[in-house]
Design a protein around this motif. Structure first.
Motif, PDB file in Angstrom:
ATOM      1  N   LEU A   1       0.826  -1.205   0.000  1.00  0.00           N
ATOM      2  CA  LEU A   1       0.000   0.000   0.000  1.00  0.00           C
ATOM      3  C   LEU A   1       0.862   1.257   0.000  1.00  0.00           C
ATOM      4  N   ALA A   2       1.927   1.254   0.812  1.00  0.00           N
ATOM      5  CA  ALA A   2       2.774   2.438   0.935  1.00  0.00           C
ATOM      6  C   ALA A   2       3.455   2.791  -0.371  1.00  0.00           C
ATOM      7  N   LEU A   3       3.902   1.772  -1.108  1.00  0.00           N
ATOM      8  CA  LEU A   3       4.552   2.064  -2.387  1.00  0.00           C
ATOM      9  C   LEU A   3       3.583   2.730  -3.349  1.00  0.00           C
ATOM     10  N   HIS A   4       2.362   2.232  -3.419  1.00  0.00           N
ATOM     11  CA  HIS A   4       1.371   2.842  -4.310  1.00  0.00           C
ATOM     12  C   HIS A   4       1.005   4.249  -3.830  1.00  0.00           C
ATOM     13  N   ALA A   5       0.950   4.449  -2.518  1.00  0.00           N
ATOM     14  CA  ALA A   5       0.659   5.776  -1.983  1.00  0.00           C
ATOM     15  C   ALA A   5       1.778   6.761  -2.302  1.00  0.00           C
TER      16      ALA A   5
ATOM     17  N   THR B   1       3.621  11.444  -5.192  1.00  0.00           N
ATOM     18  CA  THR B   1       4.625  12.054  -6.064  1.00  0.00           C
ATOM     19  C   THR B   1       3.965  12.650  -7.304  1.00  0.00           C
ATOM     20  N   ARG B   2       3.046  11.917  -7.860  1.00  0.00           N
ATOM     21  CA  ARG B   2       2.331  12.398  -9.046  1.00  0.00           C
ATOM     22  C   ARG B   2       1.429  13.581  -8.704  1.00  0.00           C
ATOM     23  N   ALA B   3       0.729  13.510  -7.571  1.00  0.00           N
ATOM     24  CA  ALA B   3      -0.176  14.594  -7.176  1.00  0.00           C
ATOM     25  C   ALA B   3       0.569  15.903  -6.958  1.00  0.00           C
ATOM     26  N   LEU B   4       1.783  15.810  -6.434  1.00  0.00           N
ATOM     27  CA  LEU B   4       2.574  17.016  -6.180  1.00  0.00           C
ATOM     28  C   LEU B   4       3.316  17.498  -7.427  1.00  0.00           C
TER      29      LEU B   4
ATOM     30  N   PHE C   1       9.933  16.668  -2.473  1.00  0.00           N
ATOM     31  CA  PHE C   1       9.094  16.645  -1.270  1.00  0.00           C
ATOM     32  C   PHE C   1       9.492  17.745  -0.295  1.00  0.00           C
ATOM     33  N   LEU C   2      10.791  18.030  -0.167  1.00  0.00           N
ATOM     34  CA  LEU C   2      11.197  19.149   0.688  1.00  0.00           C
ATOM     35  C   LEU C   2      10.641  20.472   0.170  1.00  0.00           C
ATOM     36  N   ASN C   3      10.711  20.691  -1.127  1.00  0.00           N
ATOM     37  CA  ASN C   3      10.205  21.940  -1.683  1.00  0.00           C
ATOM     38  C   ASN C   3       8.690  22.052  -1.566  1.00  0.00           C
TER      39      ASN C   3
END
Length: 408
Positions: A107-111, A116-119, A194-196
């Motif tokens: 589940l975590a990998l898909h999340a 990543t795509r959403a951001l 992710f930091l940005n």
């Protein structure tokens, strides 16, 4: 110091040759306050900070700088597969818990891929299948049993016998499992992205800034830095990778040495089907391709963590990896353009340690040890985000630290 001090990597990694977006940061020159202090600006700290930044004022510190620790040394085979096969993990912690751990990683990998795509983070991400070869830990019968166990847990996988494996992939092994939809990516780009994203919501990043002491109480924590400044926050999260905080139990955690190479660009596809490859062996070899046609291959782990001893073996380990890679894929050019060594962590179960620090109030730690630390970092972000929102993650017990006496 609040954490161990290690030389985390040596040599120029492939990812350091690839540009990444800059991460705005500055030295800490005054006392500051926030809701949560995250110590560490690698992949674990980045995923935790981004998750928390929706609801909290987050401060991130790193004694080196953003994405300058062990993250650039990752070979970035981002998998849901745990180092310990499901059939073996079931013997260690029971079938129900083992299935929960495998399903949570899945589940975590898909999340992670979805977030990543959403951001809109450009990290060379692509979904990649995973070929798990029979070896000295699991023979053909063991591979077949592992396939059945995973399917019973709701995780689809395909068993390949010797002939099918040879015909389809050109690899000579007794059997293999083909798993689906893991994630290949560029770890520095992912981390900076992710930091940005967290910075856009108000997160502040201070580096180089080293935490030398933490005082915790019922109302929060006060962290003191090497230059005498203080950071006050409601909670602290140690996301310091293989430099363990002095507050956490260390009995189950081993820091080792590992090695990797990236070949010259190949003139033809390394495999008929692009996929990750790793072995049910000890020691095991693992490999993936890159967007510019190279093969990244790693392994040859050693039990020690001394950086001088580790680095002295780089030429020998490079040749050993080349030899094993050439035996597995005899048609490729194994000449390395990059070779590096780094720290690597493991636990007896292959599961990470994530949770509240025993005996230290309002403190959390992320020890994403094991072969899929990036996936575990996503799990850590979920667990800590839920806890700081006053909720309970349903799988937090799988990763919690054993209780010990108070630190202070």
């Amino acid at each position: 110091m609040t954490t161990e001090d290690r030389d985390l990597r040596t040599g120029r990694t492939y990812w350091q040759s690839r540009p990444m977006p800059a991460v705005p940061h500055r030295p800490l020159i005054r006392d500051v306050k926030g809701d949560v202090l995250v110590v560490g600006a690698g992949i674990s700290g980045a995923l935790v900070a981004e998750a928390l930044s929706d609801r909290h004022r987050v401060i991130v510190v790193d004694k080196r700088g953003p994405v300058m620790g062990s993250t650039p040394a990752s070979t970035a085979l981002v998998e849901y597969e745990i180092d310990t096969p499901l059939i073996d993990l079931s013997k260690q912690i029971g079938r129900v818990k083992a299935e929960r751990a495998w399903r949570r990683s899945h589940l975590a990998l898909h999340a992670l891929a979805a977030r990543t795509r959403a951001l809109g983070i450009a990290a060379d991400t692509r979904r990649t299948d995973n070929l798990y070869l029979a070896g000295n830990l699991l023979d053909a019968a063991g591979i077949a049993a592992e396939a059945q166990a995973r399917r019973q847990a709701g995780i689809e996988t395909q068993f390949l016998d010797r002939r099918t494996l040879a015909d389809r992939f050109g690899i000579k092994r007794p059997a293999a499992l083909l798993a689906f939809d893991d994630l290949a990516l560029a770890p520095r780009r992912l981390t900076s992205g992710f930091l940005n994203a967290a910075i856009e919501r108000g997160t502040r990043v201070y580096a180089p800034t080293e935490i030398t002491d933490v005082d915790s109480g019922s109302d929060g924590i006060t962290a003191t830095t090497a230059n005498g400044r203080t950071i006050r926050a409601g909670a602290i999260v140690f996301a310091t990778g293989y430099e363990l905080p002095r507050y956490v139990p260390k009995r189950r955690h081993r820091v080792m040495s590992t090695y990797a190479i990236a070949t010259v660009p190949q003139k033809q596809k390394p495999l008929p089907e692009d996929c990750f490859i790793w072995e049910a062996s000890d020691p095991y070899l693992y490999l993936r391709s890159t967007p510019d046609g190279r093969v990244i291959c790693g392994g040859e782990d050693e039990e020690f963590s001394d950086d001088e001893a580790r680095d002295a073996l780089i030429p020998e380990k490079t040749e050993a990896i080349r030899r094993k890679l050439g035996k597995m894929l005899p048609h490729i050019d194994t000449t390395p353009d990059f070779a590096w060594a780094g720290a690597f962590g493991s636990t007896p179960t292959g599961l990470p340690s994530i949770g509240a620090v025993p005996g230290l109030k309002n403190a959390w730690a992320v020890l994403g040890f094991g072969g899929n630390g990036i996936t575990y970092s996503r799990i850590a972000a979920d667990i800590i985000n839920a806890a700081l929102a006053g909720k309970s993650d349903p799988d937090a017990d799988l990763y919690a630290f054993a209780k010990t006496r108070a630190v202070r």
